[in-house]
Design a protein around this motif. Structure first.
Motif: not given
Length: 504
Positions: A281-290, A397-412
């Motif tokens: 399956x090709x992975x294509x995450x919707x990184x432009x999700x608001x 802290x968990x929400x804060x960390x997971x939120x910015x982990x998602x932001x970082x993953x989006x940029x990656x």
């Protein structure tokens, strides 16, 4: 007179014998008990205990249960979607099953405690035999009697202790119910995490297979140039080494794929050796999700996190327990009624009587036990309140960390796409130049290595994005709640590969 004195003398003579016999038997019992300790424990501290053959026998059948899988998924050629994988996992998870049974036990405990609002009725019957042993004071013949009774006891008032106990059990039930929801969300996240790790391994396997093909092409190009006299044997050997390294990388990943495939099966609650596979399956995450702000996600977590709700109810449970304990310091009023009678073999008549009581119990002195029990209950409530504050902080802290982990993953993911595009173009140019004889082999191998690294980094970034999104949904408490439609809407963002059983 003579008979009475004779009986008394016999009893006096038998008393020392009975006393000595009792002491002897007591000593024997103690000796036997000490001797038999070796039957239950190791004979010495330095000797390992040898378990008996029945040590593992629990008296019940604890054989592994057959996986609970919907019938429509067991039909020939059935393909499991992501929703099906999660359903099978939730059906077979020991953690969710244990949490469910705990909630049911808490519900039964609450219903049992509510029984204190009703009168308690007990029936009893005494069969009594009175034998007159022959003496000067004999008052009558031997007598056998039956004495049935029915007793009613009803707590009327206890300064709120009963209602506080019911409230304590109700809060305990809410704790158990919320913990079941937390267990469900944890299991769903485990499935999603393992699912994407497996897709990542499969995607990496495909990327390495492509790199092997490219390395083979490069090796063939080096051979062609060598035959044409445009390259030395060193170029051929270097290209062959790069091809062998690409094959070794692919072989290593194939082993990892099988390991993670077993982990995914275990997460679904089925044996790891179950023959199945997941389609590529090709992975294509919707990184432009608001994405909303991190503060909005924190507010969602405070509202929806089941473990947070469970801890809030633990605080209320402890406070209710303190109120229940406090009632022990105050009077209680109990109504009682006893209906009984006697039937004997002399009068041949049944005499009944009824006794009604209203008992007021006033605690005066308990040695400080009641007061200290209350102090303990209050401190336990404060402990739960402090743990709630700690959980609230860790939730943020968990929400804060997971939120910015998602932001970082989006940029990656975005950067990975750019990197792959440039690495692919660079490799194509290097390969074309090498075939034309104007480029060196080292440049081609360097471009090939950069292309492989770009593919691997993009696959990792895409997988990390899906896992980070799942983590954020779990940390905010919305991963698996509500109706099936809401759950499906949440899963629509994920790629839905199909799993098909492969029978040998």
């Amino acid at each position: 007179m003579g008979a009475g004195r004779f009986s008394t003398r016999i009893h006096l003579r038998l008393f020392p014998v009975m006393l000595l016999g009792g002491l002897f038997l007591t000593g024997c019992v103690h000796s036997a008990g000490e001797t038999s300790l070796t039957d239950y424990a190791a004979p010495a501290a330095y000797v390992a205990w040898t378990p008996p053959t029945t040590a593992g026998d629990t008296g019940s059948d604890l054989a592994p249960a057959t996986p609970d899988i919907p019938k429509d998924l067991l039909t020939a050629g059935a393909k499991w979607q992501l929703m099906d994988i999660i359903e099978v996992a939730l059906r077979n998870s020991p953690q969710t099953r244990a949490a469910w049974h705990s909630a049911r036990a808490a519900a039964a405990d609450l219903l049992s405690e509510k029984g204190s609002y009703y009168p308690q009725i007990d029936a009893a019957a005494n069969l009594k035999r009175v034998d007159n042993l022959g003496s000067e004071n004999r008052t009558g013949p031997d007598r056998t009697s039956l004495e049935p009774t029915v007793e009613l006891s009803w707590l009327l008032f206890d300064f709120g202790g009963r209602s506080a106990s019911v409230e304590e059990k109700r809060r305990a039930l809410l704790v158990a119910d919320f913990l079941q929801n937390a267990a469900v969300q944890d299991q769903v996240f485990l499935v999603l995490q393992t699912y994407f790790e497996y897709l990542n391994a499969r995607a990496l396997e495909n990327a390495l297979a492509t790199s092997l093909e490219e390395a083979t092409t490069n090796f063939q190009a080096a051979q062609e140039r060598h035959r044409s006299g445009l390259a030395t044997i060193a170029d051929v050997l270097q290209a062959q080494t790069a091809r062998s390294q690409a094959k070794l990388n692919l072989d290593n990943v194939k082993g990892q794929v099988q390991t993670i495939r077993g982990a995914l099966a275990t997460a679904m609650g089925i044996p790891a050796n179950t023959p199945y596979d997941v389609e590529n399956l090709p992975l294509s995450p919707p990184v432009d999700r608001v994405l909303t702000t991190v503060d909005d996600y924190i507010k969602r977590a405070e509202k929806n996190r089941p473990d947070l709700a469970a801890q809030k109810n633990r605080v209320a449970e402890a406070q209710a327990h303190a109120r229940s304990v406090r009632s022990n310091l105050y009077p209680s009023l109990v109504f009682g009624d006893t209906l009984g009678g006697t039937l004997d073999d002399i009068n041949h008549s049944f005499n009944t009587d009824n006794t009604a009581t209203l008992k007021l119990s006033i605690p005066i002195f308990t040695g400080g036990s009641a007061q200290n029990d209350l102090f303990k209950a209050k401190e336990e409530a404060e402990t739960e309140a402090a743990q709630l504050q700690s959980l609230q902080q860790s939730t943020i802290l968990e929400v804060w960390s997971s939120y910015y982990d998602l932001q970082t993953a989006t940029q990656r993911v975005k950067t990975g796409n750019d990197l792959l595009a440039s690495a692919t173009q660079s490799h194509d140019v290097a390969l074309g130049r090498y075939k034309e004889g104007v480029g060196g082999l080292l440049d081609l191998l360097s471009a090939q290595s950069a292309l492989l690294s770009a593919r691997a980094q993009l696959v990792s970034a895409q997988t990390d994005w899906y896992i980070a999104y799942s983590q954020l949904a779990r940390d905010t408490g919305v991963l698996w709640t509500g109706s099936d439609e809401e759950n499906k809407r949440l899963l629509d963002i994920f790629p839905t590969a199909t799993i098909e059983e492969n029978q040998p």
